[in-house]
Design a protein around this motif. Structure first.
Motif, PDB file in Angstrom:
ATOM      1  N   ALA A 174      19.327  47.311 -11.443  1.00 32.45           N
ATOM      2  CA  ALA A 174      20.473  46.526 -10.986  1.00 32.45           C
ATOM      3  C   ALA A 174      21.109  45.777 -12.148  1.00 32.45           C
ATOM      4  O   ALA A 174      20.440  44.991 -12.817  1.00 32.45           O
ATOM      5  N   GLN A 175      22.387  46.053 -12.389  1.00 29.54           N
ATOM      6  CA  GLN A 175      23.169  45.257 -13.328  1.00 29.54           C
ATOM      7  C   GLN A 175      23.855  44.158 -12.529  1.00 29.54           C
ATOM      8  O   GLN A 175      24.823  44.411 -11.815  1.00 29.54           O
ATOM      9  N   LEU A 176      23.333  42.939 -12.638  1.00 30.38           N
ATOM     10  CA  LEU A 176      23.917  41.816 -11.925  1.00 30.38           C
ATOM     11  C   LEU A 176      24.974  41.134 -12.785  1.00 30.38           C
ATOM     12  O   LEU A 176      25.063  41.353 -13.985  1.00 30.38           O
ATOM     13  N   GLY A 177      25.758  40.289 -12.151  1.00 29.23           N
ATOM     14  CA  GLY A 177      26.759  39.510 -12.860  1.00 29.23           C
ATOM     15  C   GLY A 177      28.141  39.656 -12.267  1.00 29.23           C
ATOM     16  O   GLY A 177      28.474  40.691 -11.684  1.00 29.23           O
ATOM     17  N   SER A 202      24.059  30.144 -11.114  1.00 33.46           N
ATOM     18  CA  SER A 202      23.034  29.227 -10.614  1.00 33.46           C
ATOM     19  C   SER A 202      22.338  29.801  -9.395  1.00 33.46           C
ATOM     20  O   SER A 202      21.114  29.664  -9.222  1.00 33.46           O
ATOM     21  N   PHE A 203      23.117  30.463  -8.562  1.00 37.31           N
ATOM     22  CA  PHE A 203      22.530  31.082  -7.368  1.00 37.31           C
ATOM     23  C   PHE A 203      21.507  32.143  -7.764  1.00 37.31           C
ATOM     24  O   PHE A 203      20.414  32.205  -7.206  1.00 37.31           O
ATOM     25  N   ASP A 250      18.130  31.043  -8.924  1.00 35.77           N
ATOM     26  CA  ASP A 250      17.213  30.718  -7.836  1.00 35.77           C
ATOM     27  C   ASP A 250      16.880  31.953  -6.989  1.00 35.77           C
ATOM     28  O   ASP A 250      16.314  31.836  -5.917  1.00 35.77           O
ATOM     29  N   ALA A 251      17.226  33.132  -7.504  1.00 36.19           N
ATOM     30  CA  ALA A 251      17.093  34.347  -6.702  1.00 36.19           C
ATOM     31  C   ALA A 251      15.643  34.704  -6.427  1.00 36.19           C
ATOM     32  O   ALA A 251      15.352  35.434  -5.494  1.00 36.19           O
ATOM     33  N   SER A 252      14.714  34.179  -7.245  1.00 31.04           N
ATOM     34  CA  SER A 252      13.313  34.502  -6.985  1.00 31.04           C
ATOM     35  C   SER A 252      12.893  34.033  -5.605  1.00 31.04           C
ATOM     36  O   SER A 252      12.144  34.707  -4.899  1.00 31.04           O
ATOM     37  N   ALA A 253      13.415  32.879  -5.194  1.00 27.68           N
ATOM     38  CA  ALA A 253      13.106  32.385  -3.851  1.00 27.68           C
ATOM     39  C   ALA A 253      13.799  33.227  -2.800  1.00 27.68           C
ATOM     40  O   ALA A 253      13.225  33.554  -1.764  1.00 27.68           O
ATOM     41  N   VAL A 254      15.058  33.599  -3.070  1.00 34.99           N
ATOM     42  CA  VAL A 254      15.812  34.410  -2.113  1.00 34.99           C
ATOM     43  C   VAL A 254      15.179  35.783  -1.943  1.00 34.99           C
ATOM     44  O   VAL A 254      14.994  36.290  -0.833  1.00 34.99           O
ATOM     45  N   ASN A 255      14.803  36.413  -3.077  1.00 30.56           N
ATOM     46  CA  ASN A 255      14.260  37.763  -3.018  1.00 30.56           C
ATOM     47  C   ASN A 255      12.892  37.819  -2.358  1.00 30.56           C
ATOM     48  O   ASN A 255      12.453  38.876  -1.914  1.00 30.56           O
ATOM     49  N   GLY A 256      12.212  36.664  -2.287  1.00 30.91           N
ATOM     50  CA  GLY A 256      10.901  36.674  -1.673  1.00 30.91           C
ATOM     51  C   GLY A 256      10.953  36.669  -0.160  1.00 30.91           C
ATOM     52  O   GLY A 256       9.973  36.980   0.497  1.00 30.91           O
ATOM     53  N   VAL A 257      12.092  36.330   0.414  1.00 21.80           N
ATOM     54  CA  VAL A 257      12.224  36.236   1.860  1.00 21.80           C
ATOM     55  C   VAL A 257      12.295  37.636   2.467  1.00 21.80           C
ATOM     56  O   VAL A 257      13.244  38.383   2.223  1.00 21.80           O
ATOM     57  N   GLY A 258      11.280  37.995   3.215  1.00 25.50           N
ATOM     58  CA  GLY A 258      11.292  39.289   3.886  1.00 25.50           C
ATOM     59  C   GLY A 258      11.022  40.470   2.996  1.00 25.50           C
ATOM     60  O   GLY A 258      11.183  41.630   3.422  1.00 25.50           O
ATOM     61  N   ALA A 259      10.611  40.225   1.742  1.00 27.96           N
ATOM     62  CA  ALA A 259      10.340  41.336   0.832  1.00 27.96           C
ATOM     63  C   ALA A 259       9.158  42.160   1.346  1.00 27.96           C
ATOM     64  O   ALA A 259       8.172  41.621   1.853  1.00 27.96           O
ATOM     65  N   VAL A 260       9.276  43.474   1.197  1.00 27.83           N
ATOM     66  CA  VAL A 260       8.210  44.367   1.630  1.00 27.83           C
ATOM     67  C   VAL A 260       7.505  44.941   0.408  1.00 27.83           C
ATOM     68  O   VAL A 260       8.097  45.041  -0.674  1.00 27.83           O
ATOM     69  N   LEU A 315      27.570  29.903   0.990  1.00 25.80           N
ATOM     70  CA  LEU A 315      26.385  30.009   0.139  1.00 25.80           C
ATOM     71  C   LEU A 315      26.647  29.419  -1.233  1.00 25.80           C
ATOM     72  O   LEU A 315      25.806  28.680  -1.781  1.00 25.80           O
ATOM     73  N   GLN A 316      27.803  29.710  -1.817  1.00 25.80           N
ATOM     74  CA  GLN A 316      28.116  29.222  -3.157  1.00 25.80           C
ATOM     75  C   GLN A 316      28.298  27.701  -3.156  1.00 25.80           C
ATOM     76  O   GLN A 316      27.973  27.031  -4.137  1.00 25.80           O
TER      77      GLN A 316
END
Length: 271
Positions: free
Chosen positions: A84-87, A204-205, A208-218, A267-268
């Motif tokens: 994934a190329q984010l940004g 900034s969002f 903090d993505a480590s917390a977001v990505n952990g929600v419901g991760a399989v 969200l932003q």
């Protein structure tokens, strides 16, 4: 005779888990990655291994030809390699957008073109393209990745109808968040961008993505189970969402754009 699968991106995560899953189904598995040292554990488990960089056309052709020459068949191609190329799109250089598509879109296309003549000749085979919930609904800061996965989804839909007369199946697997090193690489890619300064709330969002990505991760094994289901099925589904976020996320495409835009603004505002 054992069925034969060729899987890309097997150095870790979903690819490695899929290789082990198909081994458990008593398939012959050819696991590939750019660095074969990363495949040592899979080789010990019983996989055949091969070096494969999906951005190299000749290597894509040669690996497929070697598999068919040695085994006389290729029953399933799993296009898993990707990143994934984010940004924000303004901050993503065109060269990085091209690299994103080279791996996530052109790579699967190269392997599909190499594999299809053999599958058509046998009138049998399955192509499994590993997409994402991000291939069904776009989100700010992920435009490059969204674009690549949207493209893969569209190509898969067209291909499914094109090869149906030859009894070749095409399935798309759409995970939500997965417990892999995928996020680590995504974070490295975003760190290398030359920021314009206009999108700091968005950055900034993602910090903090480590917390977001952990929600419901399989776990990757869950995705591997679904890929295996598609591979072994005599009549696979066209799409397989994986995990609760994946199943719920793909439904977001039915929401009005104004609702989605309002949600992103909210969200932003709190990021």
């Amino acid at each position: 005779m054992e069925k034969v699968a060729l899987i890309t991106g097997c150095s870790s995560g979903i690819g490695a888990a899929t290789a082990r899953s198909l081994l458990a189904e008593e398939w012959t598995v050819v696991a590939t990655a750019r660095d074969t040292d990363d495949l040592a554990a899979l080789a010990e488990a019983g996989c055949e291994t091969a070096e494969l960089d999906v951005t190299k056309p000749a290597q894509c052709r040669n690996v497929v030809e070697e598999v068919v020459e040695e085994h006389g068949r290729l029953d399933c191609l799993v296009n898993n390699a990707g990143y994934a190329q984010l940004g924000p799109l303004e901050d993503v250089p065109t060269r990085e957008l091209h690299r994103q598509f080279d791996v996530n879109v052109y790579g699967p296309h190269r392997l599909i073109r190499a594999a299809l003549p053999h599958m058509r000749e046998r009138e049998a085979g399955t192509i499994v393209n590993v997409s994402s919930v991000s291939g069904r609904v776009a989100t700010p800061g992920m435009g490059a990745y969204n674009g690549s996965k949207f493209a893969l989804e569209a190509m898969s839909d067209a291909l499914r109808a094109e090869v149906a007369p030859y009894d070749v199946d095409v399935a798309v697997v759409e995970p939500g968040p997965v417990e892999t090193k995928f996020t680590d690489r995504a974070e490295r890619e975003i760190e290398g961008l030359d920021r314009s300064g206009a999108y700091e709330k968005l950055y900034s969002f993602f910090e903090d993505a480590s917390a977001v990505n952990g929600v419901g991760a399989v776990p990757p094994e869950k995705v591997a189970e679904v890929i295996t289901e598609a591979a072994v099925s005599p009549d696979p589904k066209s799409r397989y969402p994986v995990g609760t976020p994946g199943r719920v996320g793909v439904l977001a495409r039915f929401l009005p754009d104004r609702w989605l835009d309002a949600g992103y603004r909210l969200l932003q505002r709190f990021s």
